[in-house]
Design an enzyme around this catalytic site. Structure first.
Site, PDB file in Angstrom:
ATOM      1  CG  ASP A 130      52.540  21.026  75.546  1.00 18.80           C
ATOM      2  OD1 ASP A 130      51.683  20.178  75.859  1.00 18.80           O
ATOM      3  OD2 ASP A 130      53.278  21.569  76.378  1.00 18.80           O
TER       4      ASP A 130
ATOM      5  CE  LYS B 214      50.269  16.910  75.929  1.00 14.18           C
ATOM      6  NZ  LYS B 214      50.911  17.960  76.687  1.00 14.18           N
TER       7      LYS B 214
ATOM      8  CG  HIS C  84      51.016  25.754  74.632  1.00 13.39           C
ATOM      9  ND1 HIS C  84      50.023  24.958  75.157  1.00 13.39           N
ATOM     10  CD2 HIS C  84      52.161  25.373  75.259  1.00 13.39           C
ATOM     11  CE1 HIS C  84      50.547  24.136  76.054  1.00 13.39           C
ATOM     12  NE2 HIS C  84      51.839  24.363  76.135  1.00 13.39           N
TER      13      HIS C  84
ATOM     14  CG  ASP D  14      53.831  16.519  75.062  1.00 10.47           C
ATOM     15  OD1 ASP D  14      52.965  16.030  74.312  1.00 10.47           O
ATOM     16  OD2 ASP D  14      53.546  17.186  76.072  1.00 10.47           O
TER      17      ASP D  14
ATOM     18  CB  CYS E  25      53.389  15.670  79.234  1.00 16.77           C
ATOM     19  SG  CYS E  25      53.060  17.458  79.325  1.00 16.77           S
TER      20      CYS E  25
ATOM     21  CG  HIS F  23      56.397  25.500  76.477  1.00 16.55           C
ATOM     22  ND1 HIS F  23      55.895  26.209  77.553  1.00 16.55           N
ATOM     23  CD2 HIS F  23      55.656  24.353  76.398  1.00 16.55           C
ATOM     24  CE1 HIS F  23      54.905  25.516  78.111  1.00 16.55           C
ATOM     25  NE2 HIS F  23      54.731  24.405  77.433  1.00 16.55           N
TER      26      HIS F  23
END
Length: 193
Positions: free
Chosen positions: A56, A100, A58, A14, A139, A75
């Site tokens: 990430d 993810k 999202h 990340d 993470c 975020h």
């Protein structure tokens, strides 16, 4: 000194703009991991070994966002500048990218959670993972924990992680927890070229 082997892979956790200072969920000193991770990347590239980057990714309205009752500000919305990897990160073009927490209803702190990362690594004969990135106490901790639970040997790049430290000392406690679970720790100076 530690020599890289044919069964090794590097996982960068990340290293995204929103987790760098000034980002939506910036980690203090988070940008300091980038030049160190680049040195690890150079070692792995020279040895022809796999490099993985988790992120990430999202959707809008993700369950982890405060507006949806989650703990974090919005975020790393997929395809946004904040979700992009740090500009200075020297990620090779053939790096495996693992996205993810890419559905509205599920969060994931680990690169192994609801992904095929373990299977992809096993297909390449990988048994030992070198893991660094952001953030130590979220993470990175969860990725390392899941890797150990999946029977990978884990080496934590202790110089190339930084913590959120919601509670002071969270990062140090996370490192202690990872060591207690079986991870070993190195710095980039420990790798034999």
């Amino acid at each position: 000194m530690l020599r890289l082997a044919a069964n090794d892979a590097l996982i960068l956790v990340d290293v995204q703009n929103d987790f760098l200072p000034g980002g939506r969920l910036g980690v203090a000193d988070g940008d300091a991991v980038v030049p160190l991770l680049n040195r690890y990347v150079a070692h792995f590239r020279a040895a022809g070994l796999p490099i993985v980057a988790t992120r990430d990714w999202h959707p809008t309205g993700h369950c982890s966002f405060a507006a949806q009752g989650g703990p974090w500000p919005e975020h790393c919305v997929a395809d946004s500048p904040g979700a992009a990897f740090a500009a200075g990160l020297e990620l090779p073009g053939d790096a495996l990218i693992i996205s993810k927490a890419d559905t509205v209803e599920a969060d994931a702190y680990s690169g192994f959670q609801d992904t095929d990362l373990a299977e992809q690594l096993r297909k390449q004969g990988v048994t030992r993972l070198f893991i660094g990135g952001l953030a130590t106490d979220y993470c990175v901790l969860n990725t390392v924990s899941d890797a150990l639970a999946a029977d990978f040997e884990v080496i934590l790049l202790v110089d190339a992680v930084r913590a959120v430290d919601v509670e002071p000392g969270d990062g140090a406690r996370a490192i202690d927890e990872m060591r207690a679970k079986g991870a070993t720790t190195i710095t980039v100076e420990d790798i034999q070229p």
